[in-house]
Design an enzyme around this catalytic site. Structure first.
Site, PDB file in Angstrom:
ATOM      1  N   ARG A  25     -10.691 -25.077  -7.678  1.00 57.72           N
ATOM      2  CA  ARG A  25     -11.805 -25.786  -8.311  1.00 57.72           C
ATOM      3  C   ARG A  25     -13.069 -24.936  -8.273  1.00 57.72           C
ATOM      4  O   ARG A  25     -13.196 -24.022  -7.457  1.00 57.72           O
ATOM      5  CB  ARG A  25     -12.055 -27.113  -7.590  1.00 57.72           C
ATOM      6  CG  ARG A  25     -10.859 -28.063  -7.559  1.00 57.72           C
ATOM      7  CD  ARG A  25     -11.173 -29.248  -6.687  1.00 57.72           C
ATOM      8  NE  ARG A  25     -11.563 -28.816  -5.345  1.00 57.72           N
ATOM      9  CZ  ARG A  25     -11.995 -29.640  -4.389  1.00 57.72           C
ATOM     10  NH1 ARG A  25     -12.110 -30.927  -4.636  1.00 57.72           N
ATOM     11  NH2 ARG A  25     -12.326 -29.173  -3.205  1.00 57.72           N
ATOM     12  N   GLU A  77      -6.829  -7.570   4.310  1.00 54.58           N
ATOM     13  CA  GLU A  77      -6.154  -8.421   3.332  1.00 54.58           C
ATOM     14  C   GLU A  77      -6.295  -9.892   3.665  1.00 54.58           C
ATOM     15  O   GLU A  77      -5.511 -10.730   3.206  1.00 54.58           O
ATOM     16  CB  GLU A  77      -4.675  -8.044   3.244  1.00 54.58           C
ATOM     17  CG  GLU A  77      -3.883  -8.291   4.523  1.00 54.58           C
ATOM     18  CD  GLU A  77      -3.901  -7.096   5.467  1.00 54.58           C
ATOM     19  OE1 GLU A  77      -2.998  -7.002   6.319  1.00 54.58           O
ATOM     20  OE2 GLU A  77      -4.819  -6.255   5.354  1.00 54.58           O
ATOM     21  N   ASN A 125       0.820  -1.210   0.000  1.00 45.50           N
ATOM     22  CA  ASN A 125       0.000   0.000   0.000  1.00 45.50           C
ATOM     23  C   ASN A 125       0.852   1.257   0.000  1.00 45.50           C
ATOM     24  O   ASN A 125       0.548   2.249  -0.678  1.00 45.50           O
ATOM     25  CB  ASN A 125      -0.928   0.011   1.219  1.00 45.50           C
ATOM     26  CG  ASN A 125      -2.312  -0.513   0.892  1.00 45.50           C
ATOM     27  OD1 ASN A 125      -2.724  -0.485  -0.258  1.00 45.50           O
ATOM     28  ND2 ASN A 125      -3.022  -0.985   1.888  1.00 45.50           N
ATOM     29  N   HIS A 135      -3.359   3.195  -2.138  1.00 41.33           N
ATOM     30  CA  HIS A 135      -4.523   2.366  -1.830  1.00 41.33           C
ATOM     31  C   HIS A 135      -5.146   1.778  -3.094  1.00 41.33           C
ATOM     32  O   HIS A 135      -5.714   0.675  -3.063  1.00 41.33           O
ATOM     33  CB  HIS A 135      -5.552   3.183  -1.059  1.00 41.33           C
ATOM     34  CG  HIS A 135      -5.139   3.495   0.347  1.00 41.33           C
ATOM     35  ND1 HIS A 135      -5.031   2.517   1.309  1.00 41.33           N
ATOM     36  CD2 HIS A 135      -4.778   4.655   0.949  1.00 41.33           C
ATOM     37  CE1 HIS A 135      -4.642   3.064   2.451  1.00 41.33           C
ATOM     38  NE2 HIS A 135      -4.474   4.367   2.258  1.00 41.33           N
ATOM     39  N   ARG A 163      -0.238 -24.588  -5.393  1.00 41.32           N
ATOM     40  CA  ARG A 163      -0.456 -24.227  -6.798  1.00 41.32           C
ATOM     41  C   ARG A 163      -0.878 -22.766  -6.921  1.00 41.32           C
ATOM     42  O   ARG A 163      -0.406 -22.051  -7.810  1.00 41.32           O
ATOM     43  CB  ARG A 163      -1.520 -25.137  -7.416  1.00 41.32           C
ATOM     44  CG  ARG A 163      -1.094 -26.567  -7.622  1.00 41.32           C
ATOM     45  CD  ARG A 163      -2.038 -27.287  -8.583  1.00 41.32           C
ATOM     46  NE  ARG A 163      -3.407 -27.259  -8.113  1.00 41.32           N
ATOM     47  CZ  ARG A 163      -3.931 -28.160  -7.284  1.00 41.32           C
ATOM     48  NH1 ARG A 163      -3.165 -29.158  -6.822  1.00 41.32           N
ATOM     49  NH2 ARG A 163      -5.187 -28.087  -6.918  1.00 41.32           N
TER      50      ARG A 163
END
Length: 483
Positions: free
Chosen positions: A392, A403, A368, A373, A423
Protein backbone atom coordinates in the site's frame (compact mmCIF):
# COMPACT_ATOMS: atom_id res chain seq x y z
CA UNK A 1 -14.25 14.88 -18.37
CA UNK A 2 -16.38 12.01 -17.02
CA UNK A 3 -20.12 12.47 -16.34
CA UNK A 4 -22.08 10.64 -13.66
CA UNK A 5 -24.54 8.22 -15.22
CA UNK A 6 -28.18 8.11 -14.24
CA UNK A 7 -28.36 4.33 -14.72
CA UNK A 8 -25.68 1.70 -14.09
CA UNK A 9 -23.82 0.35 -17.09
CA UNK A 10 -25.37 -2.69 -18.69
CA UNK A 11 -23.93 -5.96 -19.98
CA UNK A 12 -24.29 -4.91 -23.63
CA UNK A 13 -22.39 -1.70 -23.03
CA UNK A 14 -19.64 -3.62 -21.22
CA UNK A 15 -19.27 -6.03 -24.14
CA UNK A 16 -19.08 -3.08 -26.54
CA UNK A 17 -16.39 -1.42 -24.40
CA UNK A 18 -14.13 -4.48 -24.42
CA UNK A 19 -14.83 -5.54 -28.00
CA UNK A 20 -12.03 -3.40 -29.46
CA UNK A 21 -9.68 -3.47 -26.44
CA UNK A 22 -6.95 -5.48 -28.13
CA UNK A 23 -4.00 -3.60 -26.58
CA UNK A 24 -2.97 -3.16 -22.91
CA UNK A 25 -3.62 0.59 -22.83
CA UNK A 26 -7.01 0.21 -24.50
CA UNK A 27 -7.89 -2.62 -22.12
CA UNK A 28 -7.02 -0.49 -19.08
CA UNK A 29 -9.05 2.41 -20.49
CA UNK A 30 -12.03 0.12 -21.13
CA UNK A 31 -11.84 -1.21 -17.57
CA UNK A 32 -11.76 2.35 -16.21
CA UNK A 33 -14.80 3.33 -18.34
CA UNK A 34 -16.66 0.24 -17.16
CA UNK A 35 -15.90 1.02 -13.51
CA UNK A 36 -17.00 4.64 -14.02
CA UNK A 37 -20.38 3.35 -15.16
CA UNK A 38 -21.01 1.85 -11.72
CA UNK A 39 -22.60 3.73 -8.85
CA UNK A 40 -21.32 5.05 -5.50
CA UNK A 41 -17.73 4.36 -4.46
CA UNK A 42 -16.97 2.00 -7.35
CA UNK A 43 -18.02 4.69 -9.82
CA UNK A 44 -15.79 7.22 -8.05
CA UNK A 45 -12.89 4.79 -8.28
CA UNK A 46 -13.63 4.32 -11.98
CA UNK A 47 -13.48 8.07 -12.56
CA UNK A 48 -10.15 8.16 -10.72
CA UNK A 49 -8.90 5.37 -13.03
CA UNK A 50 -10.12 7.37 -16.05
CA UNK A 51 -8.15 10.42 -14.91
CA UNK A 52 -5.01 8.35 -14.30
CA UNK A 53 -5.37 6.68 -17.70
CA UNK A 54 -5.86 10.02 -19.47
CA UNK A 55 -2.71 11.39 -17.78
CA UNK A 56 -0.83 8.11 -18.46
CA UNK A 57 -0.06 8.01 -14.72
CA UNK A 58 0.23 4.23 -14.47
CA UNK A 59 1.65 4.41 -10.94
CA UNK A 60 -1.58 6.06 -9.75
CA UNK A 61 -3.59 3.55 -11.82
CA UNK A 62 -1.76 0.64 -10.16
CA UNK A 63 -2.26 2.13 -6.70
CA UNK A 64 -6.00 2.45 -7.32
CA UNK A 65 -6.14 -1.16 -8.54
CA UNK A 66 -4.40 -2.33 -5.36
CA UNK A 67 -6.96 -0.43 -3.29
CA UNK A 68 -9.75 -2.03 -5.31
CA UNK A 69 -8.32 -5.51 -4.73
CA UNK A 70 -7.67 -4.90 -1.01
CA UNK A 71 -11.11 -3.43 -0.45
CA UNK A 72 -13.33 -5.70 -2.55
CA UNK A 73 -11.51 -8.78 -3.86
CA UNK A 74 -9.26 -9.85 -1.00
CA UNK A 75 -11.89 -9.18 1.65
CA UNK A 76 -14.39 -11.35 -0.20
CA UNK A 77 -11.87 -14.20 -0.40
CA UNK A 78 -11.37 -14.10 3.36
CA UNK A 79 -15.11 -14.54 4.11
CA UNK A 80 -16.18 -17.96 5.44
CA UNK A 81 -17.25 -20.14 2.52
CA UNK A 82 -20.35 -21.30 4.38
CA UNK A 83 -21.89 -17.83 4.64
CA UNK A 84 -24.75 -17.04 2.26
CA UNK A 85 -24.64 -14.24 -0.29
CA UNK A 86 -27.18 -12.22 1.69
CA UNK A 87 -25.17 -12.56 4.91
CA UNK A 88 -21.94 -11.55 3.17
CA UNK A 89 -23.64 -8.59 1.55
CA UNK A 90 -25.15 -7.55 4.88
CA UNK A 91 -21.77 -7.75 6.62
CA UNK A 92 -20.04 -5.80 3.84
CA UNK A 93 -22.72 -3.10 3.98
CA UNK A 94 -22.41 -2.92 7.76
CA UNK A 95 -18.66 -2.45 7.50
CA UNK A 96 -19.09 0.27 4.89
CA UNK A 97 -21.58 2.14 7.09
CA UNK A 98 -20.03 1.58 10.48
CA UNK A 99 -16.31 1.62 9.64
CA UNK A 100 -15.65 3.34 6.33
CA UNK A 101 -18.32 6.06 6.50
CA UNK A 102 -17.79 6.52 10.22
CA UNK A 103 -14.10 7.24 9.65
CA UNK A 104 -14.79 9.58 6.71
CA UNK A 105 -17.44 11.54 8.63
CA UNK A 106 -15.46 12.24 11.78
CA UNK A 107 -15.86 16.00 11.25
CA UNK A 108 -19.64 15.64 10.76
CA UNK A 109 -20.85 13.95 13.98
CA UNK A 110 -24.54 13.98 13.01
CA UNK A 111 -23.94 12.04 9.79
CA UNK A 112 -21.43 9.77 11.56
CA UNK A 113 -24.02 8.91 14.23
CA UNK A 114 -26.69 8.24 11.58
CA UNK A 115 -24.26 5.99 9.71
CA UNK A 116 -23.56 4.02 12.89
CA UNK A 117 -27.28 3.66 13.60
CA UNK A 118 -27.94 2.34 10.09
CA UNK A 119 -25.02 -0.08 10.48
CA UNK A 120 -26.69 -1.53 13.58
CA UNK A 121 -30.02 -1.87 11.74
CA UNK A 122 -28.31 -3.61 8.82
CA UNK A 123 -26.68 -6.05 11.22
CA UNK A 124 -30.07 -6.83 12.80
CA UNK A 125 -31.78 -7.37 9.42
CA UNK A 126 -32.58 -10.96 8.43
CA UNK A 127 -33.53 -12.39 5.01
CA UNK A 128 -37.27 -12.11 4.45
CA UNK A 129 -37.77 -8.90 6.41
CA UNK A 130 -39.07 -5.74 4.71
CA UNK A 131 -36.33 -3.57 3.22
CA UNK A 132 -38.47 -0.55 2.34
CA UNK A 133 -37.76 1.64 5.37
CA UNK A 134 -34.10 0.61 5.55
CA UNK A 135 -33.62 1.31 1.84
CA UNK A 136 -35.24 4.72 2.19
CA UNK A 137 -32.98 5.58 5.12
CA UNK A 138 -29.89 4.44 3.23
CA UNK A 139 -30.88 6.53 0.20
CA UNK A 140 -31.38 9.59 2.37
CA UNK A 141 -28.01 9.08 4.04
CA UNK A 142 -26.29 8.73 0.65
CA UNK A 143 -27.87 12.00 -0.50
CA UNK A 144 -26.75 13.87 2.61
CA UNK A 145 -23.25 12.37 2.42
CA UNK A 146 -23.01 13.43 -1.24
CA UNK A 147 -23.98 16.99 -0.34
CA UNK A 148 -21.45 16.97 2.50
CA UNK A 149 -18.73 15.70 0.14
CA UNK A 150 -19.52 18.41 -2.40
CA UNK A 151 -19.34 21.09 0.31
CA UNK A 152 -16.04 19.63 1.57
CA UNK A 153 -14.60 19.60 -1.96
CA UNK A 154 -15.67 23.21 -2.50
CA UNK A 155 -14.14 24.29 0.81
CA UNK A 156 -10.92 22.46 0.00
CA UNK A 157 -10.75 24.10 -3.44
CA UNK A 158 -11.26 27.54 -1.85
CA UNK A 159 -8.58 26.81 0.75
CA UNK A 160 -6.12 25.69 -1.91
CA UNK A 161 -6.88 28.84 -3.92
CA UNK A 162 -6.23 31.06 -0.89
CA UNK A 163 -3.00 29.20 -0.19
CA UNK A 164 -1.83 29.64 -3.79
CA UNK A 165 -2.63 33.38 -3.62
CA UNK A 166 -0.68 33.68 -0.39
CA UNK A 167 2.33 31.90 -1.89
CA UNK A 168 2.19 34.15 -4.96
CA UNK A 169 2.18 37.28 -2.80
CA UNK A 170 5.06 36.01 -0.70
CA UNK A 171 7.05 35.24 -3.84
CA UNK A 172 6.58 38.83 -5.06
CA UNK A 173 8.03 40.19 -1.81
CA UNK A 174 11.11 37.97 -1.76
CA UNK A 175 14.52 38.76 -3.11
CA UNK A 176 15.30 36.86 -6.32
CA UNK A 177 18.15 35.00 -4.62
CA UNK A 178 16.05 33.87 -1.64
CA UNK A 179 16.01 30.16 -0.91
CA UNK A 180 12.28 30.40 -0.23
CA UNK A 181 11.60 30.57 -3.98
CA UNK A 182 12.50 26.87 -4.26
CA UNK A 183 10.20 25.92 -1.39
CA UNK A 184 7.34 27.97 -2.80
CA UNK A 185 7.78 26.39 -6.24
CA UNK A 186 7.71 22.91 -4.67
CA UNK A 187 4.49 23.60 -2.76
CA UNK A 188 2.79 25.30 -5.73
CA UNK A 189 3.67 22.37 -7.95
CA UNK A 190 2.17 20.04 -5.37
CA UNK A 191 -1.03 22.10 -5.22
CA UNK A 192 -1.30 22.21 -8.99
CA UNK A 193 -1.05 18.43 -9.51
CA UNK A 194 -2.90 15.41 -8.13
CA UNK A 195 -2.32 15.21 -4.39
CA UNK A 196 -2.06 11.96 -2.47
CA UNK A 197 -0.69 10.96 0.91
CA UNK A 198 2.66 9.83 -0.47
CA UNK A 199 3.33 13.05 -2.40
CA UNK A 200 2.35 15.17 0.61
CA UNK A 201 4.63 13.20 2.92
CA UNK A 202 7.49 13.46 0.42
CA UNK A 203 7.02 17.22 0.08
CA UNK A 204 6.88 17.67 3.85
CA UNK A 205 10.10 15.68 4.31
CA UNK A 206 11.86 17.74 1.61
CA UNK A 207 10.76 21.04 3.16
CA UNK A 208 11.91 19.91 6.59
CA UNK A 209 15.33 19.13 5.15
CA UNK A 210 15.48 22.54 3.47
CA UNK A 211 14.53 24.30 6.71
CA UNK A 212 17.21 22.34 8.55
CA UNK A 213 19.83 23.30 5.95
CA UNK A 214 18.80 26.95 6.09
CA UNK A 215 19.15 26.94 9.87
CA UNK A 216 22.71 25.68 9.62
CA UNK A 217 23.54 28.17 6.88
CA UNK A 218 22.09 31.10 8.81
CA UNK A 219 24.16 30.10 11.84
CA UNK A 220 27.30 29.98 9.68
CA UNK A 221 26.56 33.41 8.22
CA UNK A 222 25.87 34.86 11.67
CA UNK A 223 29.18 33.49 12.96
CA UNK A 224 31.02 34.95 9.97
CA UNK A 225 29.41 38.35 10.46
CA UNK A 226 30.32 38.34 14.13
CA UNK A 227 33.93 37.51 13.30
CA UNK A 228 34.02 40.27 10.65
CA UNK A 229 32.63 42.82 13.13
CA UNK A 230 35.27 41.85 15.68
CA UNK A 231 38.03 42.23 13.09
CA UNK A 232 36.75 45.61 11.92
CA UNK A 233 36.47 46.85 15.51
CA UNK A 234 40.07 45.85 16.20
CA UNK A 235 41.19 47.51 12.96
CA UNK A 236 39.38 50.76 13.82
CA UNK A 237 41.04 50.76 17.23
CA UNK A 238 44.40 50.37 15.51
CA UNK A 239 43.57 53.30 13.19
CA UNK A 240 42.65 55.43 16.20
CA UNK A 241 46.04 54.66 17.69
CA UNK A 242 47.70 55.52 14.40
CA UNK A 243 45.86 58.87 14.32
CA UNK A 244 47.14 59.74 17.76
CA UNK A 245 50.67 58.71 16.86
CA UNK A 246 50.47 60.64 13.58
CA UNK A 247 49.39 63.78 15.43
CA UNK A 248 52.28 63.41 17.81
CA UNK A 249 54.58 62.90 14.80
CA UNK A 250 53.43 66.19 13.24
CA UNK A 251 54.06 68.00 16.53
CA UNK A 252 57.54 66.53 16.76
CA UNK A 253 58.30 67.50 13.14
CA UNK A 254 57.24 71.09 13.93
CA UNK A 255 59.57 71.17 16.91
CA UNK A 256 62.39 69.71 14.79
CA UNK A 257 61.85 72.52 12.22
CA UNK A 258 62.24 75.17 14.94
CA UNK A 259 65.40 73.46 16.18
CA UNK A 260 66.80 73.52 12.61
CA UNK A 261 66.38 77.30 12.44
CA UNK A 262 68.20 77.67 15.76
CA UNK A 263 71.01 75.20 14.93
CA UNK A 264 74.56 76.53 15.34
CA UNK A 265 76.64 73.71 13.88
CA UNK A 266 76.64 70.68 11.62
CA UNK A 267 76.73 68.44 14.64
CA UNK A 268 73.44 69.92 15.91
CA UNK A 269 71.84 69.38 12.48
CA UNK A 270 73.09 65.77 12.38
CA UNK A 271 71.47 65.01 15.73
CA UNK A 272 68.21 66.63 14.61
CA UNK A 273 68.22 64.54 11.39
CA UNK A 274 68.70 61.36 13.38
CA UNK A 275 65.70 62.26 15.57
CA UNK A 276 63.55 62.97 12.51
CA UNK A 277 64.50 59.63 10.92
CA UNK A 278 63.68 57.75 14.13
CA UNK A 279 60.25 59.38 14.39
CA UNK A 280 59.55 58.81 10.68
CA UNK A 281 60.60 55.17 10.87
CA UNK A 282 58.29 54.61 13.83
CA UNK A 283 55.29 56.10 12.02
CA UNK A 284 56.16 54.17 8.87
CA UNK A 285 56.32 50.92 10.86
CA UNK A 286 52.87 51.61 12.29
CA UNK A 287 51.51 52.27 8.79
CA UNK A 288 53.00 48.99 7.54
CA UNK A 289 51.46 47.12 10.46
CA UNK A 290 48.10 48.73 9.71
CA UNK A 291 48.41 47.72 6.07
CA UNK A 292 49.26 44.13 7.11
CA UNK A 293 46.29 44.09 9.48
CA UNK A 294 44.02 45.28 6.69
CA UNK A 295 45.31 42.59 4.33
CA UNK A 296 44.89 39.97 7.06
CA UNK A 297 41.33 41.13 7.71
CA UNK A 298 40.55 40.96 4.00
CA UNK A 299 41.97 37.43 3.78
CA UNK A 300 39.90 36.40 6.81
CA UNK A 301 36.74 37.79 5.22
CA UNK A 302 37.48 35.91 1.99
CA UNK A 303 38.12 32.73 3.99
CA UNK A 304 34.77 33.18 5.75
CA UNK A 305 33.01 33.63 2.42
CA UNK A 306 34.64 30.46 1.07
CA UNK A 307 33.57 28.63 4.23
CA UNK A 308 29.97 29.70 3.71
CA UNK A 309 30.09 28.55 0.08
CA UNK A 310 31.55 25.20 1.11
CA UNK A 311 28.86 24.86 3.78
CA UNK A 312 26.15 25.53 1.20
CA UNK A 313 27.61 22.93 -1.15
CA UNK A 314 27.97 20.31 1.58
CA UNK A 315 24.42 20.90 2.71
CA UNK A 316 23.15 20.61 -0.85
CA UNK A 317 25.08 17.37 -1.32
CA UNK A 318 23.79 15.96 1.95
CA UNK A 319 20.19 17.06 1.40
CA UNK A 320 19.08 13.89 -0.35
CA UNK A 321 21.46 11.52 1.40
CA UNK A 322 20.53 12.03 5.03
CA UNK A 323 17.44 9.83 5.00
CA UNK A 324 17.62 7.76 1.81
CA UNK A 325 19.55 4.69 0.80
CA UNK A 326 21.63 5.71 -2.20
CA UNK A 327 21.49 2.32 -3.93
CA UNK A 328 17.77 1.55 -3.80
CA UNK A 329 16.20 4.97 -3.24
CA UNK A 330 14.15 3.77 -0.25
CA UNK A 331 14.62 5.08 3.28
CA UNK A 332 17.73 4.26 5.28
CA UNK A 333 17.78 3.47 8.99
CA UNK A 334 17.73 7.13 10.04
CA UNK A 335 14.81 8.01 7.79
CA UNK A 336 12.93 4.91 8.91
CA UNK A 337 13.39 5.75 12.59
CA UNK A 338 11.81 9.16 12.01
CA UNK A 339 8.84 7.63 10.16
CA UNK A 340 8.42 4.96 12.85
CA UNK A 341 8.21 7.53 15.65
CA UNK A 342 5.38 9.35 13.87
CA UNK A 343 3.54 6.14 12.90
CA UNK A 344 3.82 4.66 16.40
CA UNK A 345 2.47 7.83 18.01
CA UNK A 346 -0.44 7.91 15.54
CA UNK A 347 -1.22 4.23 16.18
CA UNK A 348 -1.34 4.79 19.94
CA UNK A 349 -3.60 7.86 19.59
CA UNK A 350 -6.03 6.09 17.24
CA UNK A 351 -5.85 2.70 18.96
CA UNK A 352 -4.96 0.98 15.68
CA UNK A 353 -2.56 -1.89 15.01
CA UNK A 354 0.94 -1.34 13.67
CA UNK A 355 3.05 -4.17 12.23
CA UNK A 356 6.73 -4.32 11.36
CA UNK A 357 8.28 -6.90 9.05
CA UNK A 358 11.96 -7.77 8.74
CA UNK A 359 12.89 -9.19 5.30
CA UNK A 360 16.11 -10.93 4.36
CA UNK A 361 16.74 -12.07 0.77
CA UNK A 362 17.34 -15.81 0.53
CA UNK A 363 20.69 -17.08 -0.82
CA UNK A 364 21.90 -13.57 -1.61
CA UNK A 365 25.56 -14.59 -1.47
CA UNK A 366 24.95 -17.24 -4.11
CA UNK A 367 23.18 -14.64 -6.25
CA UNK A 368 26.19 -12.33 -5.94
CA UNK A 369 28.56 -15.14 -6.81
CA UNK A 370 26.54 -16.10 -9.90
CA UNK A 371 25.75 -12.64 -11.25
CA UNK A 372 28.37 -10.37 -9.65
CA UNK A 373 27.89 -7.40 -7.40
CA UNK A 374 26.11 -5.50 -10.16
CA UNK A 375 23.57 -8.29 -10.31
CA UNK A 376 23.21 -8.15 -6.54
CA UNK A 377 22.67 -4.40 -6.63
CA UNK A 378 20.06 -4.81 -9.37
CA UNK A 379 18.29 -7.43 -7.25
CA UNK A 380 18.10 -5.05 -4.27
CA UNK A 381 16.66 -2.30 -6.44
CA UNK A 382 14.21 -4.76 -7.99
CA UNK A 383 12.89 -5.80 -4.57
CA UNK A 384 12.23 -2.18 -3.60
CA UNK A 385 10.52 -1.44 -6.92
CA UNK A 386 8.23 -4.47 -6.68
CA UNK A 387 7.49 -3.78 -3.01
CA UNK A 388 6.40 -0.23 -3.80
CA UNK A 389 4.08 -1.50 -6.55
CA UNK A 390 2.64 -4.32 -4.42
CA UNK A 391 2.33 -2.83 -0.95
CA UNK A 392 0.00 0.00 0.00
CA UNK A 393 0.99 3.63 -0.40
CA UNK A 394 0.89 4.04 3.39
CA UNK A 395 3.40 1.19 3.94
CA UNK A 396 7.03 2.23 4.46
CA UNK A 397 10.01 0.21 3.22
CA UNK A 398 13.59 0.87 4.29
CA UNK A 399 16.94 -0.82 3.81
CA UNK A 400 18.64 -1.72 7.07
CA UNK A 401 21.90 -2.82 5.45
CA UNK A 402 23.13 -5.56 3.16
CA UNK A 403 20.20 -7.58 1.90
CA UNK A 404 17.94 -6.79 4.87
CA UNK A 405 14.83 -4.64 4.52
CA UNK A 406 12.22 -3.56 7.01
CA UNK A 407 8.57 -2.78 6.17
CA UNK A 408 6.29 -0.73 8.41
CA UNK A 409 2.57 -1.37 7.91
CA UNK A 410 0.29 1.10 9.73
CA UNK A 411 -3.32 0.19 10.56
CA UNK A 412 -2.60 -3.47 9.74
CA UNK A 413 -3.39 -6.47 11.98
CA UNK A 414 -0.95 -9.36 12.05
CA UNK A 415 -2.93 -11.69 9.70
CA UNK A 416 -3.21 -8.95 7.07
CA UNK A 417 0.50 -8.17 7.36
CA UNK A 418 1.34 -11.83 6.72
CA UNK A 419 -1.08 -11.83 3.75
CA UNK A 420 0.60 -8.70 2.32
CA UNK A 421 4.02 -10.36 2.47
CA UNK A 422 2.58 -13.46 0.82
CA UNK A 423 1.35 -11.29 -2.07
CA UNK A 424 4.76 -9.64 -2.34
CA UNK A 425 6.45 -13.05 -2.45
CA UNK A 426 4.06 -14.21 -5.19
CA UNK A 427 4.68 -11.09 -7.30
CA UNK A 428 8.45 -11.52 -6.96
CA UNK A 429 8.17 -15.13 -8.11
CA UNK A 430 6.20 -14.17 -11.22
CA UNK A 431 8.15 -11.01 -11.95
CA UNK A 432 11.73 -12.18 -12.32
CA UNK A 433 14.59 -9.71 -12.66
CA UNK A 434 16.09 -9.48 -16.15
CA UNK A 435 19.84 -8.86 -15.85
CA UNK A 436 22.40 -9.26 -18.65
CA UNK A 437 20.28 -11.80 -20.48
CA UNK A 438 19.48 -13.85 -17.37
CA UNK A 439 16.22 -14.09 -15.41
CA UNK A 440 16.80 -13.95 -11.67
CA UNK A 441 14.05 -15.14 -9.34
CA UNK A 442 14.26 -13.51 -5.91
CA UNK A 443 12.84 -14.95 -2.69
CA UNK A 444 12.94 -13.77 0.90
CA UNK A 445 12.28 -14.89 4.43
CA UNK A 446 10.43 -12.55 6.77
CA UNK A 447 9.43 -12.12 10.38
CA UNK A 448 6.43 -9.99 11.34
CA UNK A 449 5.85 -8.41 14.76
CA UNK A 450 2.77 -6.57 16.01
CA UNK A 451 3.83 -3.46 17.90
CA UNK A 452 2.77 -3.16 21.52
CA UNK A 453 1.74 0.33 22.76
CA UNK A 454 4.85 2.22 23.76
CA UNK A 455 7.23 -0.47 22.49
CA UNK A 456 10.62 0.88 21.40
CA UNK A 457 11.75 0.38 17.81
CA UNK A 458 14.80 -1.67 18.83
CA UNK A 459 12.66 -4.14 20.78
CA UNK A 460 10.14 -4.45 17.92
CA UNK A 461 12.90 -4.98 15.34
CA UNK A 462 14.52 -7.62 17.56
CA UNK A 463 11.28 -9.62 17.78
CA UNK A 464 10.74 -9.41 14.02
CA UNK A 465 14.37 -10.37 13.43
CA UNK A 466 14.06 -13.48 15.62
CA UNK A 467 10.93 -14.52 13.71
CA UNK A 468 12.75 -13.96 10.41
CA UNK A 469 15.57 -16.31 11.47
CA UNK A 470 12.88 -18.81 12.45
CA UNK A 471 11.56 -18.63 8.90
CA UNK A 472 15.10 -19.22 7.61
CA UNK A 473 15.47 -22.33 9.75
CA UNK A 474 12.05 -23.59 8.66
CA UNK A 475 13.15 -23.73 5.01
CA UNK A 476 13.27 -20.09 3.76
CA UNK A 477 10.87 -18.42 1.31
CA UNK A 478 8.20 -17.90 3.98
CA UNK A 479 7.01 -15.53 6.68
CA UNK A 480 6.55 -16.17 10.39
CA UNK A 481 4.82 -14.16 13.10
CA UNK A 482 6.86 -13.06 16.10
CA UNK A 483 6.00 -14.17 19.58
Amino acid sequence: MSIRRAEPIGSAELRELFATADQPVLLLAAFADGMAGLHDELGDMGRYLQAACAAEDWVAYGRAMRQLIDRYVRCIELEPPSASDAERLREALRQVLGVALGALLQREPVLAAESGTLASRVREWRPGQDLGVLTQQLTGLCTRVGLYAEDADEQLAMLVGLFELLLENIGELLDERSWLHGQIARVRGLLGGPMDRQSLQSARAELRDVIYRQGLLRQGIADSRTAMKDMMAAFVERLDGMAVDTGEFHDRITRHALRVREARSIIDLQQMLDDVLVDTARVQAQALRARDDLLSARQEVEARERHIQQLEQKLRDAAGKAREDQLTGCLNRRGFEERFDAAAAAAVRAGRPLCLAMLDLDDFRALNAAHGHLGGDAALRHVVEVARLTLRASDVIARFGGEEFVVLMPDTPLPEALAALARLRTVLQHRALAHEGARITIAFSAGVALSAPGEALDALVKRADLAMYGAKRAGKDRSMAAA
